[in-house]
Each structure stands twice: as structure tokens, then as C-alpha cells.
Design a protein around this motif. Structure first.
Motif, PDB file in Angstrom:
ATOM      1  N   THR A  43       0.840  -1.202   0.000  1.00 16.00           N
ATOM      2  CA  THR A  43       0.000   0.000   0.000  1.00 16.00           C
ATOM      3  C   THR A  43       0.867   1.242   0.000  1.00 16.00           C
ATOM      4  OG1 THR A  43      -0.078   0.150   2.415  1.00 16.00           O
ATOM      5  CG2 THR A  43      -1.778  -1.210   1.359  1.00 16.00           C
ATOM      6  N   LYS A  44       0.225   2.390  -0.302  1.00 11.72           N
ATOM      7  CA  LYS A  44       0.949   3.664  -0.265  1.00 11.72           C
ATOM      8  C   LYS A  44       1.442   3.935   1.148  1.00 11.72           C
ATOM      9  CE  LYS A  44      -1.721   5.829  -4.001  1.00 11.72           C
ATOM     10  NZ  LYS A  44      -2.723   6.885  -4.307  1.00 11.72           N
ATOM     11  N   LEU A  45       0.634   3.534   2.128  1.00  7.89           N
ATOM     12  CA  LEU A  45       1.001   3.734   3.529  1.00  7.89           C
ATOM     13  C   LEU A  45       2.275   2.969   3.870  1.00  7.89           C
ATOM     14  CD1 LEU A  45       0.177   4.874   6.365  1.00  7.89           C
ATOM     15  CD2 LEU A  45      -0.931   2.678   6.755  1.00  7.89           C
ATOM     16  N   GLU A  46       2.332   1.708   3.447  1.00  8.41           N
ATOM     17  CA  GLU A  46       3.519   0.901   3.720  1.00  8.41           C
ATOM     18  C   GLU A  46       4.741   1.505   3.044  1.00  8.41           C
ATOM     19  OE1 GLU A  46       5.323  -3.603   3.056  1.00  8.41           O
ATOM     20  OE2 GLU A  46       3.149  -3.307   2.891  1.00  8.41           O
ATOM     21  N   ALA A  47       4.553   2.031   1.827  1.00  7.82           N
ATOM     22  CA  ALA A  47       5.666   2.660   1.112  1.00  7.82           C
ATOM     23  C   ALA A  47       6.184   3.871   1.899  1.00  7.82           C
ATOM     24  CB  ALA A  47       5.211   3.093  -0.277  1.00  7.82           C
ATOM     25  N   LYS A  48       5.253   4.646   2.480  1.00  6.69           N
ATOM     26  CA  LYS A  48       5.643   5.816   3.282  1.00  6.69           C
ATOM     27  C   LYS A  48       6.402   5.387   4.536  1.00  6.69           C
ATOM     28  CE  LYS A  48       1.975   9.009   1.866  1.00  6.69           C
ATOM     29  NZ  LYS A  48       0.776   9.772   2.313  1.00  6.69           N
ATOM     30  N   ILE A  49       5.954   4.276   5.143  1.00  6.07           N
ATOM     31  CA  ILE A  49       6.609   3.763   6.357  1.00  6.07           C
ATOM     32  C   ILE A  49       8.029   3.309   6.041  1.00  6.07           C
ATOM     33  CG2 ILE A  49       6.571   1.880   8.054  1.00  6.07           C
ATOM     34  CD1 ILE A  49       3.464   2.100   7.935  1.00  6.07           C
ATOM     35  N   VAL A  50       8.192   2.615   4.904  1.00  7.01           N
ATOM     36  CA  VAL A  50       9.524   2.163   4.481  1.00  7.01           C
ATOM     37  C   VAL A  50      10.444   3.366   4.267  1.00  7.01           C
ATOM     38  CG1 VAL A  50      10.842   1.051   2.626  1.00  7.01           C
ATOM     39  CG2 VAL A  50       8.755  -0.021   3.469  1.00  7.01           C
ATOM     40  N   GLU A  51       9.927   4.405   3.598  1.00  4.25           N
ATOM     41  CA  GLU A  51      10.727   5.612   3.354  1.00  4.25           C
ATOM     42  C   GLU A  51      11.081   6.305   4.665  1.00  4.25           C
ATOM     43  OE1 GLU A  51      12.175   6.646   0.532  1.00  4.25           O
ATOM     44  OE2 GLU A  51      11.431   4.713  -0.179  1.00  4.25           O
ATOM     45  N   VAL A  64      11.244  -8.987   6.881  1.00  4.31           N
ATOM     46  CA  VAL A  64      10.430  -8.485   7.992  1.00  4.31           C
ATOM     47  C   VAL A  64      10.258  -6.970   7.874  1.00  4.31           C
ATOM     48  CG1 VAL A  64      10.355  -8.137  10.501  1.00  4.31           C
ATOM     49  CG2 VAL A  64      11.082 -10.334   9.568  1.00  4.31           C
ATOM     50  N   SER A  65       8.991  -6.535   7.853  1.00  2.00           N
ATOM     51  CA  SER A  65       8.702  -5.106   7.792  1.00  2.00           C
ATOM     52  C   SER A  65       8.661  -4.534   9.209  1.00  2.00           C
ATOM     53  CB  SER A  65       7.341  -4.876   7.110  1.00  2.00           C
ATOM     54  OG  SER A  65       6.295  -5.410   7.927  1.00  2.00           O
ATOM     55  N   VAL A  66       8.602  -3.213   9.308  1.00  2.00           N
ATOM     56  CA  VAL A  66       8.511  -2.561  10.619  1.00  2.00           C
ATOM     57  C   VAL A  66       7.267  -3.047  11.347  1.00  2.00           C
ATOM     58  CG1 VAL A  66       8.384  -0.360  11.835  1.00  2.00           C
ATOM     59  CG2 VAL A  66       9.637  -0.511   9.698  1.00  2.00           C
ATOM     60  N   LYS A  67       6.158  -3.145  10.611  1.00  2.00           N
ATOM     61  CA  LYS A  67       4.895  -3.589  11.211  1.00  2.00           C
ATOM     62  C   LYS A  67       5.035  -4.993  11.797  1.00  2.00           C
ATOM     63  CE  LYS A  67       1.522  -5.276   8.769  1.00  2.00           C
ATOM     64  NZ  LYS A  67       0.431  -5.435   7.781  1.00  2.00           N
ATOM     65  N   GLU A  68       5.629  -5.894  11.053  1.00  2.00           N
ATOM     66  CA  GLU A  68       5.817  -7.269  11.536  1.00  2.00           C
ATOM     67  C   GLU A  68       6.701  -7.287  12.782  1.00  2.00           C
ATOM     68  OE1 GLU A  68       5.624 -10.247   7.733  1.00  2.00           O
ATOM     69  OE2 GLU A  68       7.288  -8.840   7.777  1.00  2.00           O
ATOM     70  N   PHE A  69       7.749  -6.462  12.752  1.00  3.12           N
ATOM     71  CA  PHE A  69       8.661  -6.372  13.889  1.00  3.12           C
ATOM     72  C   PHE A  69       7.920  -5.898  15.144  1.00  3.12           C
ATOM     73  CE2 PHE A  69      11.422  -3.502  16.415  1.00  3.12           C
ATOM     74  CZ  PHE A  69      12.328  -4.439  16.902  1.00  3.12           C
ATOM     75  N   LEU A  70       7.078  -4.882  14.988  1.00  2.00           N
ATOM     76  CA  LEU A  70       6.346  -4.326  16.126  1.00  2.00           C
ATOM     77  C   LEU A  70       5.363  -5.343  16.703  1.00  2.00           C
ATOM     78  CD1 LEU A  70       5.658  -0.716  14.778  1.00  2.00           C
ATOM     79  CD2 LEU A  70       7.275  -1.370  16.580  1.00  2.00           C
TER      80      LEU A  70
END
Length: 229
Positions: free
Chosen positions: A19-27, A203-209
Motif C-alpha cells: 500500500t501507499k502507507l507501507e511505502a511511506k513507512i519504508v521511506e 520483515v517489515s517494521v509492522k511485523e517487527f512491532l
């Protein structure tokens, strides 16, 4: 040769944000990674578990404040009101993406452990916006330090600073701590599997959290309360 293979794994495996949201989180994580991390080892992270656990449990009062119908979950309308009360502006699409990203059980409600992940992602995305952080401090005193510790821990694991943690990066982080003990590989794999719930090897930030809330026992609090009810 082993070290060369480990370091080349992450660049080869590229994750495309869903999603665009996930892309923003990665950035946001990439920008945060440039600042570096104060974490020196995986043990550093583990030693902070008790303090993080206590701090996150203090979010319960805020969660209950936004759970207007007191059903143990925040629905999408309640989440909109939550953002409004915090003075945080998101588009309808972003709010929907937030809800879908944090409703890990897909039961159309944000439980307490999911709420913690939601707050941390909001903190990450609004980094640098002083007005937003001031409001978060008022509503959640002392939580900013905890969220920063969680972000710091992820940056420590994300060796190549691409916004994701690969299996080889996890092994590298554990090896730095254990000085090559025989069991370190198994520990790294266990921790990685606990985080990589979609089994895509990254592993994404969300998965880590979400993994972190399990490690410190936040999800167990939810289960105990559900059993009591």
C-alpha cells in the motif's frame, strides 16, 4: 564466503510495499536509519524488554478512552475520532490502510496490541512534525521514548538500511551478540520466524512491532482479559 553470501542476500530480495502507507513507512525508516542507532547488540534490545513492557501497558488507559463502546476493540469510526482527538490528519485512504494494516486478526477491530503498533506507526510517519509530537506527548506521556527505542531496535537489525530486515541481517545481529556460539543460528532463525508472519523472507517494521508485543507479553494480556469476559 559465508559472510559474503549473508551480505548479498538483502539487495537481491526486494520487497514491494503493498500500500501507499507501507511505502511511506519504508521511506520513513530509511530516513530514520541515516541517523544511526544507539543499540550495540541484540542483548541491548532484550535488556529493555521489562521497561518497554511497563511503558506499553500504560497505553491501556488511552486505548480504553478511544474504545467508546468498551467492546475491547477500536473500529474504523472510533479510529477516525481517535486521530481527530489527537489532532492528526490523515486521508480517508490512509485511515483505511492504517486500519487494515493493524487489524492483524481481520476481525474489523483494533485490539490493544494492534493499537500499540498503530500508535508507533503514527509516531514514525509524523516524525519531525513538532505539533503532532507535542499532542502525542500530552495524550501519551513518556511513550515517545519507548517508540523511539522500538524504532532504534529495528534500525539496528536493518543493516543495509532498506526498510526491511532479512534473514541474513537477523543472523548477523544475533552473531554480534553471541560471539559465534553454536546455538546463535537457531536463536536467530526462531526470532526471525516469529517476526516474518507472512513468510516472504523479509520483515517489515509492522511485523517487527507485532512480534515485539508478543515478546513482552502484551498479546497475553489481551487473551487473559478475553477469557475473564
Amino acid at each position: 564466503m559465508g559472510g559474503i553470501v549473508g551480505k548479498s542476500e538483502s539487495p537481491k530480495k526486494v520487497c514491494t510495499p503493498e500500500t501507499k502507507l507501507e511505502a511511506k513507512i519504508v521511506e520513513a525508516m530509511k530516513r530514520r536509519a541515516i541517523q544511526g542507532t544507539s543499540m550495540k547488540s541484540f542483548d541491548n534490545i532484550i535488556l529493555k524488554f521489562p521497561k518497554i513492557d511497563e511503558s506499553l501497558r500504560n497505553c491501556k488507559a488511552i486505548f480504553e478512552l478511544f474504545d467508546e463502546d468498551s467492546n475491547g476493540a477500536i473500529d474504523q469510526e472510533e479510529m477516525k475520532k481517535c486521530f481527530h482527538k489527537l489532532g492528526i490528519s490523515f486521508t480517508e485512504e490512509e485511515i483505511s490502510d492504517f486500519f487494515n494494516a493493524c487489524d492483524i486478526n481481520e476481525d474489523m477491530g483494533i485490539k490493544f496490541n494492534e493499537f500499540i503498533v498503530l500508535l508507533c506507526l503514527v509516531y514514525l510517519l509524523k516524525d519531525g512534525q513538532t505539533a503532532i509530537h507535542t499532542k502525542l506527548k500530552v495524550v501519551m506521556p513518556n511513550q515517545e521514548t519507548t517508540f523511539e527505542t522500538l524504532v532504534d531496535a529495528f534500525v539496528f537489525l536493518d543493516k543495509n538500511k532498506d526498510g526491511y530486515v532479512s534473514r541474513s541481517e537477523m543472523v548477523e545481529a544475533i552473531n554480534e551478540t553471541t560471539s559465534g556460539e553454536r546455538s546463535s543460528g537457531r536463536i536467530a532463525m526462531k526470532r526471525f520466524e516469529e517476526m516474518d508472519w507472512d513468510k516472504n523472507g523479509m520483515v517489515s517494521v509492522k511485523e517487527f512491532l507485532f512480534a515485539f508485543t508478543r515478546w513482552v507479553g502484551i498479546d497475553e494480556v489481551e487473551e487473559e482479559e478475553e477469557e475473564e469476559q
